[in-house]
Design an enzyme around this catalytic site. Structure first.
Site, PDB file in Angstrom:
ATOM      1  N   ARG A   1       0.820  -1.214   0.000  1.00 36.35           N
ATOM      2  CA  ARG A   1       0.000   0.000   0.000  1.00 36.35           C
ATOM      3  C   ARG A   1       0.861   1.274   0.000  1.00 36.35           C
ATOM      4  O   ARG A   1       0.518   2.250   0.652  1.00 36.35           O
ATOM      5  CB  ARG A   1      -0.932   0.039   1.215  1.00 36.35           C
ATOM      6  CG  ARG A   1      -2.014  -0.999   1.194  1.00 36.35           C
ATOM      7  CD  ARG A   1      -3.133  -0.573   0.246  1.00 36.35           C
ATOM      8  NE  ARG A   1      -4.219  -1.544   0.272  1.00 36.35           N
ATOM      9  CZ  ARG A   1      -5.324  -1.404   1.003  1.00 36.35           C
ATOM     10  NH1 ARG A   1      -5.506  -0.341   1.729  1.00 36.35           N
ATOM     11  NH2 ARG A   1      -6.246  -2.327   0.965  1.00 36.35           N
TER      12      ARG A   1
ATOM     13  N   ARG B   1      -3.948   6.570   0.561  1.00 40.67           N
ATOM     14  CA  ARG B   1      -4.498   7.787   1.180  1.00 40.67           C
ATOM     15  C   ARG B   1      -3.546   8.555   2.086  1.00 40.67           C
ATOM     16  O   ARG B   1      -3.796   9.704   2.401  1.00 40.67           O
ATOM     17  CB  ARG B   1      -5.778   7.435   1.942  1.00 40.67           C
ATOM     18  CG  ARG B   1      -6.967   7.273   1.014  1.00 40.67           C
ATOM     19  CD  ARG B   1      -8.114   6.638   1.724  1.00 40.67           C
ATOM     20  NE  ARG B   1      -7.721   5.299   2.153  1.00 40.67           N
ATOM     21  CZ  ARG B   1      -8.520   4.437   2.763  1.00 40.67           C
ATOM     22  NH1 ARG B   1      -9.759   4.771   3.031  1.00 40.67           N
ATOM     23  NH2 ARG B   1      -8.087   3.254   3.104  1.00 40.67           N
TER      24      ARG B   1
ATOM     25  N   TYR C   1     -14.558 -12.200   0.813  1.00 38.87           N
ATOM     26  CA  TYR C   1     -15.307 -11.007   0.393  1.00 38.87           C
ATOM     27  C   TYR C   1     -16.561 -11.390  -0.387  1.00 38.87           C
ATOM     28  O   TYR C   1     -17.637 -10.822  -0.186  1.00 38.87           O
ATOM     29  CB  TYR C   1     -14.424 -10.080  -0.452  1.00 38.87           C
ATOM     30  CG  TYR C   1     -13.442  -9.301   0.397  1.00 38.87           C
ATOM     31  CD1 TYR C   1     -13.859  -8.210   1.144  1.00 38.87           C
ATOM     32  CD2 TYR C   1     -12.105  -9.682   0.471  1.00 38.87           C
ATOM     33  CE1 TYR C   1     -12.969  -7.506   1.945  1.00 38.87           C
ATOM     34  CE2 TYR C   1     -11.206  -8.983   1.263  1.00 38.87           C
ATOM     35  CZ  TYR C   1     -11.638  -7.901   2.001  1.00 38.87           C
ATOM     36  OH  TYR C   1     -10.767  -7.217   2.796  1.00 38.87           O
TER      37      TYR C   1
ATOM     38  N   ARG D   1      -7.878  11.312  -5.862  1.00 39.08           N
ATOM     39  CA  ARG D   1      -9.106  10.659  -5.395  1.00 39.08           C
ATOM     40  C   ARG D   1     -10.256  11.643  -5.242  1.00 39.08           C
ATOM     41  O   ARG D   1     -11.417  11.258  -5.291  1.00 39.08           O
ATOM     42  CB  ARG D   1      -8.854   9.921  -4.076  1.00 39.08           C
ATOM     43  CG  ARG D   1      -8.404   8.519  -4.234  1.00 39.08           C
ATOM     44  CD  ARG D   1      -9.533   7.588  -4.686  1.00 39.08           C
ATOM     45  NE  ARG D   1     -10.342   7.153  -3.543  1.00 39.08           N
ATOM     46  CZ  ARG D   1     -11.613   7.432  -3.377  1.00 39.08           C
ATOM     47  NH1 ARG D   1     -12.254   8.173  -4.257  1.00 39.08           N
ATOM     48  NH2 ARG D   1     -12.268   6.981  -2.328  1.00 39.08           N
TER      49      ARG D   1
ATOM     50  N   ASP E   1      -6.528  -3.489  -7.334  1.00 41.73           N
ATOM     51  CA  ASP E   1      -7.062  -4.043  -6.095  1.00 41.73           C
ATOM     52  C   ASP E   1      -7.308  -5.531  -6.287  1.00 41.73           C
ATOM     53  O   ASP E   1      -7.635  -5.961  -7.401  1.00 41.73           O
ATOM     54  CB  ASP E   1      -8.363  -3.346  -5.686  1.00 41.73           C
ATOM     55  CG  ASP E   1      -8.694  -3.650  -4.238  1.00 41.73           C
ATOM     56  OD1 ASP E   1      -8.235  -2.911  -3.352  1.00 41.73           O
ATOM     57  OD2 ASP E   1      -9.372  -4.668  -3.971  1.00 41.73           O
TER      58      ASP E   1
HETATM   59  O1  CP3 Z   1       0.081  -1.925  -2.415  1.00 45.52           O
HETATM   60  C1  CP3 Z   1      -0.263  -1.053  -3.225  1.00 45.52           C
HETATM   61  O2  CP3 Z   1       0.086   0.135  -3.127  1.00 45.52           O
HETATM   62  C2  CP3 Z   1      -1.046  -1.458  -4.469  1.00 45.52           C
HETATM   63  C3  CP3 Z   1      -2.448  -1.220  -4.407  1.00 45.52           C
HETATM   64  C4  CP3 Z   1      -3.351  -2.121  -3.575  1.00 45.52           C
HETATM   65  C5  CP3 Z   1      -4.629  -1.679  -3.129  1.00 45.52           C
HETATM   66  N1  CP3 Z   1      -5.252  -2.751  -2.562  1.00 45.52           N
HETATM   67  C6  CP3 Z   1      -5.156  -0.329  -3.309  1.00 45.52           C
HETATM   68  C7  CP3 Z   1      -6.318   0.106  -2.493  1.00 45.52           C
HETATM   69  C8  CP3 Z   1      -3.205  -3.450  -3.186  1.00 45.52           C
HETATM   70  C9  CP3 Z   1      -2.023  -4.388  -3.355  1.00 45.52           C
HETATM   71  C10 CP3 Z   1      -4.428  -3.834  -2.561  1.00 45.52           C
HETATM   72  C11 CP3 Z   1      -4.677  -5.189  -2.075  1.00 45.52           C
HETATM   73  C12 CP3 Z   1      -5.880  -5.446  -1.277  1.00 45.52           C
HETATM   74  N2  CP3 Z   1      -7.140  -4.939  -1.445  1.00 45.52           N
HETATM   75  C13 CP3 Z   1      -5.935  -6.371  -0.237  1.00 45.52           C
HETATM   76  C14 CP3 Z   1      -4.804  -7.238   0.212  1.00 45.52           C
HETATM   77  C15 CP3 Z   1      -3.810  -6.480   0.980  1.00 45.52           C
HETATM   78  C16 CP3 Z   1      -4.262  -6.080   2.328  1.00 45.52           C
HETATM   79  O3  CP3 Z   1      -4.236  -4.866   2.589  1.00 45.52           O
HETATM   80  O4  CP3 Z   1      -4.571  -6.969   3.096  1.00 45.52           O
HETATM   81  C17 CP3 Z   1      -7.246  -6.371   0.264  1.00 45.52           C
HETATM   82  C18 CP3 Z   1      -7.769  -7.209   1.421  1.00 45.52           C
HETATM   83  C19 CP3 Z   1      -7.992  -5.471  -0.522  1.00 45.52           C
HETATM   84  C20 CP3 Z   1      -9.446  -5.172  -0.437  1.00 45.52           C
HETATM   85  C21 CP3 Z   1      -9.670  -3.769  -0.132  1.00 45.52           C
HETATM   86  N3  CP3 Z   1      -9.481  -2.730  -1.020  1.00 45.52           N
HETATM   87  C22 CP3 Z   1     -10.149  -3.216   1.069  1.00 45.52           C
HETATM   88  C23 CP3 Z   1     -10.467  -4.017   2.312  1.00 45.52           C
HETATM   89  C24 CP3 Z   1     -10.257  -1.842   0.869  1.00 45.52           C
HETATM   90  C25 CP3 Z   1     -10.853  -0.834   1.779  1.00 45.52           C
HETATM   91  C26 CP3 Z   1     -10.022  -0.653   2.995  1.00 45.52           C
HETATM   92  C27 CP3 Z   1      -9.444   0.706   2.974  1.00 45.52           C
HETATM   93  O5  CP3 Z   1      -8.212   0.815   3.171  1.00 45.52           O
HETATM   94  O6  CP3 Z   1     -10.233   1.645   2.786  1.00 45.52           O
HETATM   95  C28 CP3 Z   1      -9.781  -1.542  -0.422  1.00 45.52           C
HETATM   96  C29 CP3 Z   1      -9.676  -0.206  -1.046  1.00 45.52           C
HETATM   97  C30 CP3 Z   1      -8.321   0.190  -1.490  1.00 45.52           C
HETATM   98  N4  CP3 Z   1      -7.443  -0.606  -2.199  1.00 45.52           N
HETATM   99  C31 CP3 Z   1      -7.735   1.476  -1.334  1.00 45.52           C
HETATM  100  C32 CP3 Z   1      -6.493   1.423  -1.968  1.00 45.52           C
HETATM  101  C33 CP3 Z   1      -5.497   2.555  -2.128  1.00 45.52           C
HETATM  102  C34 CP3 Z   1      -8.390   2.679  -0.664  1.00 45.52           C
HETATM  103  C35 CP3 Z   1      -9.301   3.259  -1.685  1.00 45.52           C
HETATM  104  C36 CP3 Z   1      -9.602   4.714  -1.460  1.00 45.52           C
HETATM  105  O7  CP3 Z   1      -8.857   5.554  -1.960  1.00 45.52           O
HETATM  106  O8  CP3 Z   1     -10.617   4.983  -0.820  1.00 45.52           O
END
Ligand code: CP3
Length: 343
Positions: A23, A27, A149, A36, A72
């Protein structure tokens, strides 16, 4: 090219310990929040030029040794027939959670070139723009985490419906895991064909399982994905959290690198997993909210536990959290390089 990340994946000697952050785009960065404000999360993912821009934000701001594709793990669910959205403040919401055998049978085993062509296009753009500066990591979610999910409809505390399907109807569970695994496996191979130089399989929530359930209901599927991914020739990082009791099974399932969360000290993981794999990890992401001297001491402790061992990739034990101070992330990357320099 800066290849210390790929060299460490292969357990070859490196001049400094490579570092990147799960990540690393997100944000906590003002540049990300600015984009965003104009586009939804899914728009960022589905527009290759925007995914490129977000992927490069941390490369410009931090001295990290790898880029990770901005996407994602949930993206394949839509072309499989399970649309979802990222609801503000709630995280992902699957519109119609999948719980019955009939719904599982209706899921499509989609071709990544059709349903996920925009991701492959983004990879090509990113590789061109990076121009060898640092390698690009592609990724996908592992079938248990994706199934959680799909079945729960979003994030879950106890995975009640997921585990109940697994225990009560193993045939339906296996059908679901097979469909997810086929999609994930083809998707990862397509990412390498598009230019990804490493792959990470995120099994973020697999730590909810007992070793017995993991071995019976999940491991064969993960092993198949990792076999297909390894056949592409690029290193593969196998990551999960809450995996203190699962690490050996995860190693046996496959992966060039095992991603370790902060609950297991790196030297313990190293002793347990032996010489056949590299390790990635594992500072607690919440440490980054403390004053820098605390972060520094914790980072040096991680490095010390891996001292003399080939094949360490410094990372957090899970993704960077929103509101993490950017300056701390930046200083941490620099510190890892300085503290690990081999003269
Ligand atoms: O690592 C990186 O920078 C690459 C981008 C990336 C995202 N999600 C962007 C994202 C990666 C590798 C993921 C993987 C992901 N997504 C996982 C596995 C890794 C982990 O963190 O356990 C999971 C479980 C998800 C599912 C997911 N996507 C969730 C649970 C959420 C919401 C939680 C949150 O942080 O708000 C997301 C949204 C998400 N994926 C965001 C980002 C940058 C936030 C989106 C926003 O801008 O609102």
């Amino acid at each position: 090219m800066n290849d210390r990340f790929l060299r460490a994946c292969r357990r070859e000697p490196v001049d400094r310990t490579p570092v990147w952050f799960m990540r690393q785009a997100g944000r906590y960065m003002a540049e990300y929040r600015a984009l965003r404000a104009k586009h939804s999360m899914l728009e960022l993912c589905r527009t290759p030029e925007l995914a490129l821009e977000v992927t490069l934000q941390p490369i410009k701001a931090l001295a990290v040794d790898a880029a990770i594709l901005f996407a994602d793990i949930l993206l394949p669910l839509e072309p499989m027939g399970a649309p979802f959205e990222f609801a503000a403040g709630e995280g992902p919401v699957i519109h119609t959670p999948i719980r019955s055998r009939a719904q599982i049978d209706a899921l499509r085993v989609c071709d990544p070139h059709e349903g996920l062509g925009y991701v492959l296009e983004a990879i090509k753009l990113i590789r061109r723009e990076l121009d060898g500066k640092v390698p690009l990591i592609g990724f996908a979610g592992a079938p248990f985490t994706l199934a959680s999910y799909l079945i729960e409809g979003g994030k879950s505390a106890h995975f009640v419906d997921t585990k109940t399907l697994m225990h009560a109807d193993p045939a339906a569970w296996n059908a679901l895991m097979e469909k997810l695994s086929t999609v994930v496996s083809r998707y990862l191979v397509a990412q390498v064909e598009a230019g990804a130089q490493c792959l990470q399989l995120f099994d973020s929530w697999v730590g909810a399982l007992s070793p017995g359930d993991y071995r019976t209901h999940v491991m064969p599927h993960v092993a198949r994905i990792l076999r297909d991914a390894a056949a592409t020739g690029v290193p593969v990082i196998h990551f999960g959290t809450g995996t203190a009791t699962l690490l050996e099974l995860q190693r046996d399932a496959g992966g060039t690198v095992i991603g370790v969360d902060w609950r297991t000290p790196m030297d313990d993981a190293r002793r347990r997993l032996g010489d056949g794999v590299a390790l990635q990890g594992n500072l607690d992401p919440v440490t980054l909210f403390a004053p820098f001297p605390v972060v520094e001491a914790a980072a040096r402790d991680v490095l010390r536990r891996m001292e003399g061992a080939p094949g360490h990739i410094f990372n957090l034990g899970h993704g960077i959290l929103p509101k993490t101070p950017v300056d701390t992330v930046k200083r941490l990357a620099d510190l890892v390089h300085e503290a690990s320099e081999r003269r």
